[in-house]
Design a protein around this motif. Structure first.
Motif, PDB file in Angstrom:
ATOM      1  N   GLU A  67       0.849  -1.180   0.000  1.00  0.00           N
ATOM      2  CA  GLU A  67       0.000   0.000   0.000  1.00  0.00           C
ATOM      3  C   GLU A  67       0.886   1.231   0.000  1.00  0.00           C
ATOM      4  O   GLU A  67       1.923   1.243   0.659  1.00  0.00           O
ATOM      5  CB  GLU A  67      -0.843   0.023   1.281  1.00  0.00           C
ATOM      6  N   VAL A  68       0.461   2.249  -0.722  1.00  0.00           N
ATOM      7  CA  VAL A  68       1.227   3.493  -0.794  1.00  0.00           C
ATOM      8  C   VAL A  68       0.452   4.590  -0.078  1.00  0.00           C
ATOM      9  O   VAL A  68      -0.720   4.813  -0.371  1.00  0.00           O
ATOM     10  CB  VAL A  68       1.483   3.912  -2.253  1.00  0.00           C
ATOM     11  N   SER A  69       1.114   5.256   0.851  1.00  0.00           N
ATOM     12  CA  SER A  69       0.545   6.432   1.503  1.00  0.00           C
ATOM     13  C   SER A  69       1.215   7.650   0.876  1.00  0.00           C
ATOM     14  O   SER A  69       2.337   8.006   1.239  1.00  0.00           O
ATOM     15  CB  SER A  69       0.797   6.389   3.010  1.00  0.00           C
ATOM     16  N   GLU A  70       0.514   8.245  -0.080  1.00  0.00           N
ATOM     17  CA  GLU A  70       1.067   9.390  -0.813  1.00  0.00           C
ATOM     18  C   GLU A  70       1.381  10.563   0.110  1.00  0.00           C
ATOM     19  O   GLU A  70       2.421  11.196  -0.027  1.00  0.00           O
ATOM     20  CB  GLU A  70       0.085   9.850  -1.891  1.00  0.00           C
ATOM     21  N   SER A  71       0.482  10.844   1.047  1.00  0.00           N
ATOM     22  CA  SER A  71       0.666  12.017   1.906  1.00  0.00           C
ATOM     23  C   SER A  71       1.895  11.893   2.795  1.00  0.00           C
ATOM     24  O   SER A  71       2.546  12.887   3.099  1.00  0.00           O
ATOM     25  CB  SER A  71      -0.586  12.240   2.758  1.00  0.00           C
ATOM     26  N   ASP A  72       2.214  10.657   3.213  1.00  0.00           N
ATOM     27  CA  ASP A  72       3.369  10.434   4.080  1.00  0.00           C
ATOM     28  C   ASP A  72       4.620  10.007   3.318  1.00  0.00           C
ATOM     29  O   ASP A  72       5.686   9.891   3.906  1.00  0.00           O
ATOM     30  CB  ASP A  72       3.061   9.341   5.110  1.00  0.00           C
ATOM     31  N   ARG A  73       4.446   9.682   2.035  1.00  0.00           N
ATOM     32  CA  ARG A  73       5.551   9.156   1.222  1.00  0.00           C
ATOM     33  C   ARG A  73       6.104   7.865   1.834  1.00  0.00           C
ATOM     34  O   ARG A  73       7.309   7.661   1.922  1.00  0.00           O
ATOM     35  CB  ARG A  73       6.670  10.169   1.059  1.00  0.00           C
ATOM     36  N   VAL A  74       5.167   6.988   2.265  1.00  0.00           N
ATOM     37  CA  VAL A  74       5.536   5.714   2.866  1.00  0.00           C
ATOM     38  C   VAL A  74       4.859   4.592   2.101  1.00  0.00           C
ATOM     39  O   VAL A  74       3.698   4.703   1.710  1.00  0.00           O
ATOM     40  CB  VAL A  74       5.115   5.642   4.361  1.00  0.00           C
ATOM     41  N   VAL A  75       5.606   3.516   1.881  1.00  0.00           N
ATOM     42  CA  VAL A  75       5.072   2.296   1.274  1.00  0.00           C
ATOM     43  C   VAL A  75       5.059   1.231   2.354  1.00  0.00           C
ATOM     44  O   VAL A  75       6.068   1.010   3.024  1.00  0.00           O
ATOM     45  CB  VAL A  75       5.955   1.807   0.104  1.00  0.00           C
ATOM     46  N   TYR A  76       3.905   0.583   2.517  1.00  0.00           N
ATOM     47  CA  TYR A  76       3.774  -0.495   3.491  1.00  0.00           C
ATOM     48  C   TYR A  76       3.690  -1.816   2.752  1.00  0.00           C
ATOM     49  O   TYR A  76       2.751  -2.042   1.988  1.00  0.00           O
ATOM     50  CB  TYR A  76       2.520  -0.305   4.351  1.00  0.00           C
ATOM     51  N   VAL A  77       4.673  -2.691   2.966  1.00  0.00           N
ATOM     52  CA  VAL A  77       4.622  -4.038   2.412  1.00  0.00           C
ATOM     53  C   VAL A  77       3.748  -4.848   3.364  1.00  0.00           C
ATOM     54  O   VAL A  77       4.071  -4.996   4.544  1.00  0.00           O
ATOM     55  CB  VAL A  77       6.028  -4.662   2.269  1.00  0.00           C
ATOM     56  N   LEU A  78       2.631  -5.358   2.841  1.00  0.00           N
ATOM     57  CA  LEU A  78       1.637  -6.023   3.679  1.00  0.00           C
ATOM     58  C   LEU A  78       1.884  -7.517   3.838  1.00  0.00           C
ATOM     59  O   LEU A  78       1.674  -8.075   4.906  1.00  0.00           O
ATOM     60  CB  LEU A  78       0.240  -5.799   3.093  1.00  0.00           C
ATOM     61  N   THR A  79       2.297  -8.157   2.756  1.00  0.00           N
ATOM     62  CA  THR A  79       2.579  -9.589   2.801  1.00  0.00           C
ATOM     63  C   THR A  79       3.536  -9.949   1.676  1.00  0.00           C
ATOM     64  O   THR A  79       3.717  -9.175   0.733  1.00  0.00           O
ATOM     65  CB  THR A  79       1.293 -10.444   2.724  1.00  0.00           C
ATOM     66  N   VAL A  80       4.128 -11.110   1.796  1.00  0.00           N
ATOM     67  CA  VAL A  80       5.089 -11.608   0.811  1.00  0.00           C
ATOM     68  C   VAL A  80       4.872 -13.100   0.641  1.00  0.00           C
ATOM     69  O   VAL A  80       4.451 -13.777   1.578  1.00  0.00           O
ATOM     70  CB  VAL A  80       6.547 -11.287   1.244  1.00  0.00           C
ATOM     71  N   TRP A  81       5.128 -13.609  -0.555  1.00  0.00           N
ATOM     72  CA  TRP A  81       5.010 -15.038  -0.838  1.00  0.00           C
ATOM     73  C   TRP A  81       5.993 -15.420  -1.931  1.00  0.00           C
ATOM     74  O   TRP A  81       6.520 -14.562  -2.631  1.00  0.00           O
ATOM     75  CB  TRP A  81       3.584 -15.413  -1.253  1.00  0.00           C
ATOM     76  N   ARG A  82       6.234 -16.720  -2.033  1.00  0.00           N
ATOM     77  CA  ARG A  82       7.070 -17.238  -3.132  1.00  0.00           C
ATOM     78  C   ARG A  82       6.203 -17.359  -4.366  1.00  0.00           C
ATOM     79  O   ARG A  82       5.089 -17.879  -4.291  1.00  0.00           O
ATOM     80  CB  ARG A  82       7.658 -18.602  -2.784  1.00  0.00           C
TER      81      ARG A  82
END
Length: 89
Positions: A67-82
């Motif tokens: 998810e990208v938070s444009e106002s904060d300039r932060v990207v949150y990686v929510l989950t990862v998989w192979r």
């Protein structure tokens, strides 16, 4: 535009489990590094839209939801998989 990439605790735990189970740890590490670098610039243009603010991006052997938070300039990686399911715990 520059972004700060933050892996959620859930995503960090999943990455750890994937890395520990991997026979190709160097490939997993390289993919995670690539994802961090790719998302640190123009994150809002990376990957494909999935739902509302969630996007997906692939760097085999990994895939992530983020998810990208444009106002904060932060990207949150929510989950990862192979992406290849090889060595999935």
């Amino acid at each position: 535009m520059k972004y700060t990439v933050v892996w959620t605790p859930f995503a960090e735990r999943r990455l750890t489990v994937i890395w520990l189970a991997a026979e190709d740890r160097n490939a997993v590490t390289a993919a995670a590094d690539f994802l961090d670098t790719a998302l640190s610039s123009d994150a809002h243009l990376r990957g494909e839209s999935r739902s509302e603010n969630v996007r997906v991006l692939f760097a085999p052997p990994l895939g992530i939801d983020f998810e990208v938070s444009e106002s904060d300039r932060v990207v949150y990686v929510l989950t990862v998989w192979r992406t290849d399911r090889r060595g999935q715990p």
